[in-house]
Design a protein around this motif. Structure first.
Motif, PDB file in Angstrom:
ATOM      1  N   TYR A 117      24.419 -21.455 119.788  1.00 38.95           N
ATOM      2  CA  TYR A 117      25.845 -21.188 119.600  1.00 38.95           C
ATOM      3  C   TYR A 117      26.448 -20.661 120.896  1.00 38.95           C
ATOM      4  CZ  TYR A 117      24.317 -21.277 114.727  1.00 38.95           C
ATOM      5  OH  TYR A 117      23.748 -21.630 113.542  1.00 38.95           O
ATOM      6  N   LYS A 118      27.699 -20.935 121.084  1.00 42.28           N
ATOM      7  CA  LYS A 118      28.365 -20.395 122.264  1.00 42.28           C
ATOM      8  C   LYS A 118      28.573 -18.893 122.145  1.00 42.28           C
ATOM      9  CE  LYS A 118      32.897 -21.876 120.512  1.00 42.28           C
ATOM     10  NZ  LYS A 118      34.070 -22.738 120.781  1.00 42.28           N
ATOM     11  N   GLU A 119      28.416 -18.387 120.896  1.00 45.51           N
ATOM     12  CA  GLU A 119      28.538 -16.948 120.680  1.00 45.51           C
ATOM     13  C   GLU A 119      27.206 -16.226 120.872  1.00 45.51           C
ATOM     14  OE1 GLU A 119      31.748 -19.082 118.645  1.00 45.51           O
ATOM     15  OE2 GLU A 119      29.561 -19.213 118.468  1.00 45.51           O
ATOM     16  N   ASP A 120      26.124 -16.976 121.164  1.00 47.98           N
ATOM     17  CA  ASP A 120      24.828 -16.341 121.395  1.00 47.98           C
ATOM     18  C   ASP A 120      24.871 -15.476 122.646  1.00 47.98           C
ATOM     19  OD1 ASP A 120      23.754 -17.483 119.172  1.00 47.98           O
ATOM     20  OD2 ASP A 120      22.705 -19.099 120.238  1.00 47.98           O
ATOM     21  N   TYR A 121      24.119 -14.360 122.624  1.00 45.61           N
ATOM     22  CA  TYR A 121      24.086 -13.444 123.759  1.00 45.61           C
ATOM     23  C   TYR A 121      23.148 -13.988 124.841  1.00 45.61           C
ATOM     24  CZ  TYR A 121      26.237 -10.200 120.466  1.00 45.61           C
ATOM     25  OH  TYR A 121      27.063  -9.620 119.558  1.00 45.61           O
ATOM     26  N   VAL A 122      23.605 -13.902 126.093  1.00 44.15           N
ATOM     27  CA  VAL A 122      22.743 -14.317 127.213  1.00 44.15           C
ATOM     28  C   VAL A 122      21.848 -13.180 127.648  1.00 44.15           C
ATOM     29  CG1 VAL A 122      24.404 -16.029 128.010  1.00 44.15           C
ATOM     30  CG2 VAL A 122      24.474 -13.730 128.963  1.00 44.15           C
ATOM     31  N   GLY A 123      22.189 -11.937 127.263  1.00 46.87           N
ATOM     32  CA  GLY A 123      21.381 -10.781 127.629  1.00 46.87           C
ATOM     33  C   GLY A 123      21.934 -10.052 128.837  1.00 46.87           C
ATOM     34  N   THR A 139      27.264  -9.881 136.904  1.00 45.19           N
ATOM     35  CA  THR A 139      26.477  -8.946 136.100  1.00 45.19           C
ATOM     36  C   THR A 139      26.870  -9.064 134.630  1.00 45.19           C
ATOM     37  OG1 THR A 139      26.343  -7.404 137.950  1.00 45.19           O
ATOM     38  CG2 THR A 139      25.847  -6.532 135.764  1.00 45.19           C
ATOM     39  N   THR A 140      25.890  -9.250 133.769  1.00 41.25           N
ATOM     40  CA  THR A 140      26.128  -9.375 132.320  1.00 41.25           C
ATOM     41  C   THR A 140      25.599  -8.138 131.607  1.00 41.25           C
ATOM     42  OG1 THR A 140      24.034 -10.513 131.957  1.00 41.25           O
ATOM     43  CG2 THR A 140      25.966 -11.877 132.446  1.00 41.25           C
ATOM     44  N   THR A 141      26.049  -7.948 130.363  1.00 35.74           N
ATOM     45  CA  THR A 141      25.575  -6.842 129.525  1.00 35.74           C
ATOM     46  C   THR A 141      24.871  -7.420 128.307  1.00 35.74           C
ATOM     47  OG1 THR A 141      27.566  -6.706 128.160  1.00 35.74           O
ATOM     48  CG2 THR A 141      27.599  -5.528 130.263  1.00 35.74           C
ATOM     49  N   ALA A 142      24.363  -6.533 127.492  1.00 36.39           N
ATOM     50  CA  ALA A 142      23.664  -6.965 126.281  1.00 36.39           C
ATOM     51  C   ALA A 142      24.598  -7.672 125.313  1.00 36.39           C
ATOM     52  CB  ALA A 142      23.013  -5.758 125.604  1.00 36.39           C
ATOM     53  N   ASP A 143      25.914  -7.437 125.451  1.00 33.35           N
ATOM     54  CA  ASP A 143      26.886  -8.036 124.534  1.00 33.35           C
ATOM     55  C   ASP A 143      27.579  -9.264 125.117  1.00 33.35           C
ATOM     56  OD1 ASP A 143      26.402  -6.025 122.657  1.00 33.35           O
ATOM     57  OD2 ASP A 143      27.876  -4.693 123.608  1.00 33.35           O
ATOM     58  N   THR A 144      27.148  -9.743 126.271  1.00 33.49           N
ATOM     59  CA  THR A 144      27.784 -10.904 126.898  1.00 33.49           C
ATOM     60  C   THR A 144      27.315 -12.187 126.220  1.00 33.49           C
ATOM     61  OG1 THR A 144      27.909  -9.781 129.036  1.00 33.49           O
ATOM     62  CG2 THR A 144      28.158 -12.172 129.036  1.00 33.49           C
ATOM     63  N   THR A 145      28.260 -12.932 125.658  1.00 31.54           N
ATOM     64  CA  THR A 145      27.927 -14.203 125.026  1.00 31.54           C
ATOM     65  C   THR A 145      27.907 -15.320 126.076  1.00 31.54           C
ATOM     66  OG1 THR A 145      30.223 -14.761 124.583  1.00 31.54           O
ATOM     67  CG2 THR A 145      29.071 -13.462 122.915  1.00 31.54           C
ATOM     68  N   LEU A 146      27.392 -16.470 125.672  1.00 33.54           N
ATOM     69  CA  LEU A 146      27.383 -17.624 126.584  1.00 33.54           C
ATOM     70  C   LEU A 146      28.817 -17.992 126.985  1.00 33.54           C
ATOM     71  CD1 LEU A 146      25.719 -19.847 127.993  1.00 33.54           C
ATOM     72  CD2 LEU A 146      25.980 -21.224 125.922  1.00 33.54           C
ATOM     73  N   GLU A 147      29.721 -17.971 126.028  1.00 32.37           N
ATOM     74  CA  GLU A 147      31.122 -18.288 126.297  1.00 32.37           C
ATOM     75  C   GLU A 147      31.731 -17.263 127.258  1.00 32.37           C
ATOM     76  OE1 GLU A 147      34.772 -19.824 123.551  1.00 32.37           O
ATOM     77  OE2 GLU A 147      33.784 -17.969 122.914  1.00 32.37           O
ATOM     78  N   ALA A 148      31.406 -15.985 127.047  1.00 26.76           N
ATOM     79  CA  ALA A 148      31.917 -14.928 127.926  1.00 26.76           C
ATOM     80  C   ALA A 148      31.294 -15.029 129.322  1.00 26.76           C
ATOM     81  CB  ALA A 148      31.631 -13.559 127.310  1.00 26.76           C
TER      82      ALA A 148
END
Length: 674
Positions: A117-123, A139-148
């Motif tokens: 899903y595009k809403e899945d988290y990338v980590g 830089t990504t966070t634990a709540d960053t989705t693929l779309e974000a």
């Protein structure tokens, strides 16, 4: 309290009609003022219309007033699916063969496995990529989705030109990184750690502003002195792997910052790329990770006394200091589905080698054929044919003719006498307007300025098909025009639109340039004296004048007298005329110099004399009419005030008369009853 009007109700005298009749007599002077103002208003409106029509004529003439721009071509491709072409006035007639070996591509990388899903988290982690020799850390966070994650890349202020998108395929969403530019210089790399960057501590400047690649070294604020001829810049340092760099190159008055950048790139052998950012020289390693790269620049004045304060370069980003840590998004997790590559072409068999090509980073190429832009669509061999676009010249001439005839027709209507209606045109008797038709006609019937017999192919507009009839209407004999332009293409274009071009009959004194604004077209006599390789005197006069005027001398350039009157107008015809002189011989040299202007340029000048915003003849005429209108408006206002007072006096007078007569009638009636 309102005014009292009895209007003869009791006396039988119609005082209202009497007052109206008396006021009609009083209003005769006002009526004359109103009639005169109406006439002036009509003249003002007619002049405004004429001004607009003259502007239209000027614009039509302006479209023809530069022979270089008239020299246009139509471009025909033998296969528009493979290549299309557009040409400008800088092109040349002819046929060209273009071989397209490959098209330029932009680089494209696709995340291989994707996410459900595009809403899945990338980590949480760090993602590092480079493009166009610029590196970006996301830089990504634990709540960053693929779309974000895609949005972080796209919305990053430091994004160097990469667009991130999501591609849905086989039940998964794949991150796509697409370079915005085509060409081999625009590769995308996904890095395991950051890249080493060195940058000069301060910018190179010109008059306090940051220098750019095209800035000459001698124009820099950091430079002083005059080159002796043996100056140089030395580039030292180390490449990524520690290989020593030591390279010097000569510097002269034409050396630019872009040449310095090219020499740095050459010195580092493609292992690093130099660029100019806000005036600072930036060197970026082409290999990410820990690096031994270093850069130092030094200037050698040689035998001269010049100085060049080159800023110190220092490490601005340490290679390998930041590691990429976003799980599942390393280089191995992406596939390069399209490589950045340049377009490759041969034009008319060049380059000669089988494996040699002209390469460009785009599929639109405008610097291979003079004045021609090639748009590549596919691979293959195409013939491009450039032919003279004579029809466009005729169309512009017809537009000018239509605008000219509109002015002539309008002038005839507004300055003539209509015998059927027995009315005169509203502009009849206006000397300025009367002179316009004759002034506009002159460039079309006389020998064009600067053109002479036995040298120029055509001397007058009539020789290329322009004709004036008995009513002053202009037309184009297309047969005569086609014959003339076929006979001498450049000669026709020059007659139409030579823009202060020039020639000289002397090998020593040559035409250099002329001001299209100040120099008058025509023939000039020039006399120059040279002694010891130096011009000791120079004079210029218009043909027919008896006295030479002193010219300004600057090295081997002679410039005509540039004096202006108190209205900002050139005092002499040669203002802005520049001549170059061969100083290899001593003596006094005479030359005849011609400055040519096509008849459309002369027509423009005539119109300008009428339309100048401050002292144009038509402008002054309009100003004079405005004065007349204002004076009449003032008189009308005064007269209306006077009439208002007269009417009030009459009303009051006849109201008293009504009251008096009514009283007398009442008294008489009372006596009769008694």
């Amino acid at each position: 309290m309102g005014e009292l009007r009895l209007s003869g109700l009791s006396t039988g005298i119609d005082t209202s009609t009497l007052i109206t009749q008396l006021m009609a007599v009083e209003q005769r002077r006002l009526n004359k003022y109103v009639e005169r103002k109406d006439t002036w208003d009509q003249r003002k409106e007619a002049l405004n219309t004429l001004k607009n029509m003259l502007n239209d004529l000027k614009n039509a003439a302006s479209a023809l007033a530069d022979a270089r721009k008239l020299r246009t071509y139509t471009s025909l491709s033998s296969n528009a699916d493979v290549l299309t072409a557009e040409s400008s006035h800088n092109a040349f007639e002819g046929n060209h063969s273009v071989v397209i070996n490959q098209l330029a591509n932009a680089e494209r990388w696709v995340h291989t496995t994707g996410m459900t899903y595009k809403e899945d988290y990338v980590g949480e982690g760090v993602f590092i990529y480079s493009y166009n020799d610029r590196e970006v850390t996301v830089t990504t966070t634990a709540d960053t989705t693929l779309e974000a994650f895609a949005a972080l890349i796209n919305n990053d202020a430091n994004n160097p030109g990469v667009t991130a998108s999501l591609l849905h395929h086989n039940g998964a969403y794949h991150l796509v990184l697409n370079g915005n530019d085509a060409g081999s210089d625009y590769e995308i790399s996904i890095n395991t750690s950051n890249t080493e960057v060195w940058q000069t501590a301060s910018p190179l400047t010109v008059k306090g502003e940051n220098a750019v690649q095209s800035t000459r070294i001698r124009d820099l604020d950091q430079f002083s002195g005059t080159f002796a001829g043996d100056e140089s810049i030395t580039i030292t340092g180390r490449q990524h792997d520690g290989t020593e760099v030591n390279h010097s190159f000569a510097v002269n008055q034409n050396t630019r910052i872009e040449h310095l950048v090219e020499e740095i790139n050459s010195a580092f052998g493609g292992t690093a790329t130099a660029t100019v950012v806000n005036g600072q020289i930036r060197l970026t390693d082409r290999t990410h990770g820990t690096s031994q790269m270093q850069l130092s620049l030094s200037y050698n004045p040689g035998s001269g006394s010049t100085t060049l304060d080159l800023p110190v370069a220092a490490q601005s980003t340490q290679g390998g200091s930041t590691a990429a840590s976003l799980a599942g998004f390393a280089e191995a997790d992406f596939s390069e589905t399209q490589s950045a590559q340049d377009s490759q072409i041969k034009v008319d068999g060049f380059p000669l080698g089988d494996d040699e090509w002209i390469t460009r980073s785009a599929n639109t190429i405008d610097d291979v054929l003079q004045g021609v832009t090639l748009s590549l669509h596919d691979t293959g061999t195409v013939q491009v044919n450039l032919t003279r676009d004579i029809e466009s010249v005729k169309e512009k001439l017809e537009s000018m003719i239509d605008a000219y005839n509109s002015v002539v027709t309008f002038l005839a209507e507004k300055t003539g006498y209509n015998s059927a209606l027995k009315t005169a045109g509203v502009l009849m008797g206006d000397s300025t307007v009367s002179s316009i038709a004759n002034s506009l006609r002159m460039p079309l019937i006389r020998q064009t300025s600067g053109f002479v017999t036995d040298i120029d192919a055509f001397l007058m507009p009539a020789q290329v098909g322009l004709e004036l009839d008995r009513d002053g209407m202009l037309s184009l004999d297309t047969t005569a025009f086609d014959e003339a332009i076929t006979k001498n293409y450049m000669g026709v274009l020059a007659l139409i639109g030579a823009d202060k071009t020039g020639s000289s009959d002397s090998n020593t004194v040559q035409f250099y340039s002329a001001s299209d604004q100040y120099t008058q077209s025509g023939t000039y006599n020039v006399q120059v004296t040279i002694s010891g390789g130096v011009i000791t005197s120079a004079g210029i006069k218009a043909a027919g004048e008896s006295t030479y005027r002193d010219a300004t001398v600057s090295g081997n350039i002679v410039i005509g007298n540039s004096a202006f009157n108190d209205k900002g107008k050139p005092m002499y015809a040669e203002n802005g005329l520049a001549l170059s002189v061969d100083l290899s011989q001593d003596g006094t040299f005479n030359a005849t110099v011609r400055v040519k202007q096509g008849f459309t340029g002369s027509l423009e000048d005539v119109i300008d004399r009428f339309l100048q915003p401050t002292d144009g003849w038509l402008t002054l005429d309009q100003n004079s009419i405005d004065v007349q209108i204002r004076n009449l408006e003032d008189r009308i206002a005064v007269e209306e005030t006077r009439l208002s007072r007269v009417e009030q006096r009459l009303i009051t007078k006849y109201a008293r008369l009504e009251r008096t007569l009514t009283l007398m009638q009442n008294q008489m009636a009372g006596l009769q009853m008694g």
